[in-house]
Design an enzyme around this catalytic site. Structure first.
Site, PDB file in Angstrom:
ATOM      1  N   HIS A  95       0.837  -1.204   0.000  1.00 35.17           N
ATOM      2  CA  HIS A  95       0.000   0.000   0.000  1.00 35.17           C
ATOM      3  C   HIS A  95       0.871   1.254   0.000  1.00 35.17           C
ATOM      4  O   HIS A  95       1.839   1.346   0.758  1.00 35.17           O
ATOM      5  CB  HIS A  95      -0.905   0.024   1.227  1.00 35.17           C
ATOM      6  CG  HIS A  95      -1.825  -1.156   1.317  1.00 35.17           C
ATOM      7  ND1 HIS A  95      -1.367  -2.409   1.656  1.00 35.17           N
ATOM      8  CD2 HIS A  95      -3.159  -1.270   1.101  1.00 35.17           C
ATOM      9  CE1 HIS A  95      -2.395  -3.255   1.644  1.00 35.17           C
ATOM     10  NE2 HIS A  95      -3.487  -2.591   1.312  1.00 35.17           N
ATOM     11  N   LYS A 130      -2.010  -7.982  -4.043  1.00 40.26           N
ATOM     12  CA  LYS A 130      -2.835  -6.775  -3.928  1.00 40.26           C
ATOM     13  C   LYS A 130      -1.938  -5.542  -3.892  1.00 40.26           C
ATOM     14  O   LYS A 130      -0.998  -5.470  -3.093  1.00 40.26           O
ATOM     15  CB  LYS A 130      -3.680  -6.837  -2.656  1.00 40.26           C
ATOM     16  CG  LYS A 130      -4.497  -5.563  -2.390  1.00 40.26           C
ATOM     17  CD  LYS A 130      -5.088  -5.582  -0.978  1.00 40.26           C
ATOM     18  CE  LYS A 130      -5.822  -4.279  -0.683  1.00 40.26           C
ATOM     19  NZ  LYS A 130      -6.217  -4.182   0.745  1.00 40.26           N
TER      20      LYS A 130
END
Length: 238
Positions: free
Chosen positions: A133, A160
């Site tokens: 992230h 992700k």
């Protein structure tokens, strides 16, 4: 276009309250995966997580359970040291009822230790979501592709990548990186361009090869999240 599962993120304090269960039940048809965030609980223990999982297991046939400890370094509340964080992630393998576990990736991680933990989780039949992230910006396209490539080398079930856009080109770069990666790699991919600017990445995730899209139950847990009921309705349009 890929099939997209809708993830509902919850972040309870210490316990699963009846009001939260009611909110989940109200949205049950829109939820494929329930993400239990645990980084908001100071000094959280495996026993505390197990207790919460026990309460959620009553509804578990309706969705898979994903457990996530998001560190402060990657935009969460978690302040564990790296060793404590990895020990917690490893110990989550022992909790029955957990289907998926998130583990963070950084460029400077101990690759061998990370691989051991991921393999350990998979041996306990946990699907691994390796994630990265960036809440500050969106790296250039080649760097986004490189991050996807580095994460998939651990052979997880999902990779992700969530980044913060500052203009429409940032959103397009994330979508292009996800699309290219999903066409060439075996694991499932998730790409999120955060904030309202990147909402298209959540609603049209499947168009670009994505497998999971994250929404909320009431209060957003990340920039750009919308309620899972609305998200499910949008996803089914694509």
């Amino acid at each position: 276009m890929t099939h997209v599962e809708v993830v509902a993120t919850i972040a309870p304090q210490l316990s699963i309250e009846e009001t939260l269960i009611q909110k989940i039940n109200h949205r049950i048809d829109a939820i494929d995966v329930l993400e239990l965030r645990i980084d908001q609980i100071e000094n959280v223990t495996v026993d505390q997580v197990a207790e919460m999982i026990t309460k959620l297991k009553v509804m578990q046939d309706s969705f898979k359970l994903l457990v996530t400890y998001r560190t402060k370094l990657q935009g969460g509340y978690g302040q564990f040291t790296n060793d404590s964080y990895l020990n917690l992630i490893s110990d989550l393998a022992n909790i029955n009822g957990i289907d998926m576990i998130d583990i963070e990736w950084q460029a400077d991680i101990d690759i061998e230790k990370h691989q051991r933990i991921i393999t350990h989780l998979q041996q306990y039949n946990k699907e691994v979501v390796i994630s990265h992230h960036n809440f500050e910006s969106t790296p250039p396209l080649d760097e986004l592709q490189f991050i996807f490539f580095k994460m998939q080398k651990f052979n997880p079930e999902y990779v992700k990548l969530a980044v913060m856009p500052h203009n429409k080109n940032d959103v397009l770069n994330l979508l292009q990186a996800m699309s290219t990666f999903s066409d060439t790699m075996d694991c499932k991919v998730v790409g999120i361009s955060m904030s309202k600017l990147g909402l298209i990445s959540r609603t049209a995730q499947g168009v670009f090869g994505g497998a999971l899209t994250y929404g909320c139950i009431g209060v957003p847990q990340a920039p750009g999240q919308i309620d899972v009921t609305d998200l499910k309705a949008q996803v089914t349009l694509y």
